[in-house]
Design an enzyme around this catalytic site. Structure first.
Site, PDB file in Angstrom:
ATOM      1  N   LYS A   1      46.655  40.739  35.376  1.00 30.35           N
ATOM      2  CA  LYS A   1      47.397  41.383  34.192  1.00 30.35           C
ATOM      3  C   LYS A   1      47.389  42.890  34.784  1.00 30.35           C
ATOM      4  O   LYS A   1      46.908  43.387  35.763  1.00 30.35           O
ATOM      5  CB  LYS A   1      46.635  41.603  32.991  1.00 30.35           C
ATOM      6  CG  LYS A   1      47.255  42.702  32.023  1.00 30.35           C
ATOM      7  CD  LYS A   1      46.902  42.384  30.654  1.00 30.35           C
ATOM      8  CE  LYS A   1      45.459  42.654  30.302  1.00 30.35           C
ATOM      9  NZ  LYS A   1      45.359  42.385  28.876  1.00 30.35           N
TER      10      LYS A   1
ATOM     11  N   ASP B   1      42.494  38.995  33.301  1.00 29.72           N
ATOM     12  CA  ASP B   1      43.119  39.709  31.959  1.00 29.72           C
ATOM     13  C   ASP B   1      42.504  40.877  31.868  1.00 29.72           C
ATOM     14  O   ASP B   1      42.545  41.673  31.051  1.00 29.72           O
ATOM     15  CB  ASP B   1      42.911  38.769  30.953  1.00 29.72           C
ATOM     16  CG  ASP B   1      43.620  39.008  29.690  1.00 29.72           C
ATOM     17  OD1 ASP B   1      44.819  39.697  29.845  1.00 29.72           O
ATOM     18  OD2 ASP B   1      43.300  38.723  28.529  1.00 29.72           O
TER      19      ASP B   1
ATOM     20  N   TRP C   1      39.816  32.898  27.948  1.00 29.74           N
ATOM     21  CA  TRP C   1      40.352  32.386  28.951  1.00 29.74           C
ATOM     22  C   TRP C   1      39.341  31.253  29.590  1.00 29.74           C
ATOM     23  O   TRP C   1      39.627  30.360  30.117  1.00 29.74           O
ATOM     24  CB  TRP C   1      40.683  33.479  30.216  1.00 29.74           C
ATOM     25  CG  TRP C   1      41.910  34.035  29.702  1.00 29.74           C
ATOM     26  CD1 TRP C   1      42.804  34.087  28.524  1.00 29.74           C
ATOM     27  CD2 TRP C   1      42.927  34.832  30.633  1.00 29.74           C
ATOM     28  NE1 TRP C   1      43.914  34.857  28.471  1.00 29.74           N
ATOM     29  CE2 TRP C   1      44.310  35.013  29.840  1.00 29.74           C
ATOM     30  CE3 TRP C   1      42.962  34.690  32.108  1.00 29.74           C
ATOM     31  CZ2 TRP C   1      45.052  35.505  30.498  1.00 29.74           C
ATOM     32  CZ3 TRP C   1      44.198  35.439  32.706  1.00 29.74           C
ATOM     33  CH2 TRP C   1      45.278  36.036  31.947  1.00 29.74           C
TER      34      TRP C   1
ATOM     35  N   ASP D   1      32.332  40.283  33.487  1.00 30.65           N
ATOM     36  CA  ASP D   1      33.107  41.642  32.672  1.00 30.65           C
ATOM     37  C   ASP D   1      31.963  42.549  32.344  1.00 30.65           C
ATOM     38  O   ASP D   1      30.750  42.368  32.660  1.00 30.65           O
ATOM     39  CB  ASP D   1      33.255  40.880  31.356  1.00 30.65           C
ATOM     40  CG  ASP D   1      34.317  41.699  30.499  1.00 30.65           C
ATOM     41  OD1 ASP D   1      35.526  41.487  30.464  1.00 30.65           O
ATOM     42  OD2 ASP D   1      34.163  42.866  30.161  1.00 30.65           O
TER      43      ASP D   1
ATOM     44  N   GLY E   1      35.993  35.956  26.019  1.00 35.19           N
ATOM     45  CA  GLY E   1      35.861  34.559  26.655  1.00 35.19           C
ATOM     46  C   GLY E   1      36.647  33.361  26.642  1.00 35.19           C
ATOM     47  O   GLY E   1      36.578  32.384  26.859  1.00 35.19           O
TER      48      GLY E   1
ATOM     49  N   ASP F   1      30.229  45.715  36.399  1.00 42.02           N
ATOM     50  CA  ASP F   1      31.837  46.232  36.845  1.00 42.02           C
ATOM     51  C   ASP F   1      32.125  45.279  38.163  1.00 42.02           C
ATOM     52  O   ASP F   1      31.146  45.378  39.082  1.00 42.02           O
ATOM     53  CB  ASP F   1      31.312  47.606  37.564  1.00 42.02           C
ATOM     54  CG  ASP F   1      33.040  48.160  38.164  1.00 42.02           C
ATOM     55  OD1 ASP F   1      33.621  47.350  38.208  1.00 42.02           O
ATOM     56  OD2 ASP F   1      32.768  49.467  38.331  1.00 42.02           O
TER      57      ASP F   1
HETATM   58  C1  LIG Z   1      41.585  41.891  27.426  1.00 42.08           C
HETATM   59  S1  LIG Z   1      40.259  41.919  27.734  1.00 42.08           S
HETATM   60  C2  LIG Z   1      39.998  40.137  28.417  1.00 42.08           C
HETATM   61  C3  LIG Z   1      40.027  38.986  27.292  1.00 42.08           C
HETATM   62  C4  LIG Z   1      39.827  37.890  28.110  1.00 42.08           C
HETATM   63  N1  LIG Z   1      40.676  37.277  29.064  1.00 42.08           N
HETATM   64  C5  LIG Z   1      39.600  36.577  26.810  1.00 42.08           C
HETATM   65  O1  LIG Z   1      40.449  35.729  26.915  1.00 42.08           O
HETATM   66  O2  LIG Z   1      38.648  36.652  26.143  1.00 42.08           O
HETATM   67  C6  LIG Z   1      39.937  42.915  28.985  1.00 42.08           C
HETATM   68  C7  LIG Z   1      38.504  42.934  29.536  1.00 42.08           C
HETATM   69  O3  LIG Z   1      38.582  43.739  30.974  1.00 42.08           O
HETATM   70  C8  LIG Z   1      37.132  44.197  30.959  1.00 42.08           C
HETATM   71  N2  LIG Z   1      37.033  44.865  32.285  1.00 42.08           N
HETATM   72  C9  LIG Z   1      37.464  46.261  32.392  1.00 42.08           C
HETATM   73  N3  LIG Z   1      37.223  46.710  33.661  1.00 42.08           N
HETATM   74  C10 LIG Z   1      36.305  46.038  34.354  1.00 42.08           C
HETATM   75  C11 LIG Z   1      35.720  46.203  35.294  1.00 42.08           C
HETATM   76  N4  LIG Z   1      35.771  46.955  36.094  1.00 42.08           N
HETATM   77  N5  LIG Z   1      34.648  45.020  35.702  1.00 42.08           N
HETATM   78  C12 LIG Z   1      34.740  43.790  34.722  1.00 42.08           C
HETATM   79  N6  LIG Z   1      35.316  43.895  33.599  1.00 42.08           N
HETATM   80  C13 LIG Z   1      36.187  44.796  33.248  1.00 42.08           C
HETATM   81  C14 LIG Z   1      36.913  44.734  29.644  1.00 42.08           C
HETATM   82  O4  LIG Z   1      35.491  44.816  29.392  1.00 42.08           O
HETATM   83  C15 LIG Z   1      37.572  43.709  28.903  1.00 42.08           C
HETATM   84  O5  LIG Z   1      36.634  42.768  28.362  1.00 42.08           O
END
Ligand SMILES: C[S@@+](CC[C@H](N)C(=O)[O-])C[C@H]1O[C@@H](n2cnc3c(N)ncnc32)[C@H](O)[C@@H]1O
Length: 201
Positions: A155, A115, A55, A74, A53, A93
């Site tokens: 990203k 991200d 961002w 997420d 969380g 998802d």
């Molecule tokens: C690097 S983390 C994000 C960090 C976040 N921007 C922060 O600042 O706290 C990447 C996130 O992408 C999520 N993610 C991956 N595939 C996803 C999907 N299909 N739908 C939703 N979230 C997804 C992961 O669960 C993970 O929490």
């Protein structure tokens, strides 16, 4: 003595902790926003891959300034206590039928920030392929549900697939640029693709 990305990354972790952010990734968005103004007060923002969380919290605190709202999605819940009032969070998802329709219902968006990242296996070919798939999904969503003049940051793990995605983004953004924030770790192959000023469709 020169400071390595790893040293800087560690200082980012300490700073995030001190400033109440659950992850140091916040400083990547801070740098992106300082270089290129993606979000402004009053915007309707979609944050895809938002957990834990940082961002979302940074957008709430520093960018929206109490005006506007954030839809955060997420696979995992946000680790924010309390969840700010400007935030509506969905767990699941982002590209499943049900969640996608909730995201569409809450749009269109002035900005989409993402991200999003797959669980990494340590196999670069597999990890980049999964990242490319997620990034592509975000770009498709932006094409349909970002307002005219809207902005996108997403990203991607660099593996070659970013070339085709940048090409696709150029069809509907006035300006597209890849960006690697200093807050990324030295050994990370992630970059961010920034799309500015969505064209009229
Ligand atoms: C690097 S983390 C994000 C960090 C976040 N921007 C922060 O600042 O706290 C990447 C996130 O992408 C999520 N993610 C991956 N595939 C996803 C999907 N299909 N739908 C939703 N979230 C997804 C992961 O669960 C993970 O929490």
């Amino acid at each position: 003595m020169a400071t390595s990305r790893r040293d800087r990354a560690d200082s980012y972790t300490k700073r995030a902790h001190k400033e109440g952010y659950p992850a140091r990734s916040v400083y990547k968005l801070e740098e992106i926003q300082k270089t290129t103004r993606i979000i402004k007060p009053g915007d309707n923002v979609l944050d895809i891959g938002a957990a834990p969380g940082s961002w979302t919290l940074y957008t709430h605190r520093e960018l929206l300034k109490g005006k506007g709202r954030i839809i955060a999605v997420d696979l995992n819940p946000l680790n924010l206590d309390p969840v700010p009032l400007t935030v509506t969070a969905f767990v699941g998802d982002a590209f499943s039928k049900d969640i996608r329709s909730l995201l569409v219902e809450n749009g269109p968006y002035d900005a989409i920030i993402s991200d999003v990242a797959p669980m990494t296996m340590g196999n670069r070919a597999v990890d980049t392929a999964r990242s490319e798939y997620l990034t592509e999904q975000v770009v498709f969503l932006a094409k349909e549900h970002l307002k005219e003049h809207g902005n996108l940051v997403v990203k991607i793990f660099q593996g070659g697939g970013e070339v085709a995605i940048i090409k696709e983004m150029r069809t509907f953004f006035t300006k597209v640029k890849p960006f690697k924030p200093k807050a990324c770790r030295d050994d990370s192959f992630e970059i961010y693709l920034i799309g500015l000023d969505k064209k009229r469709t």
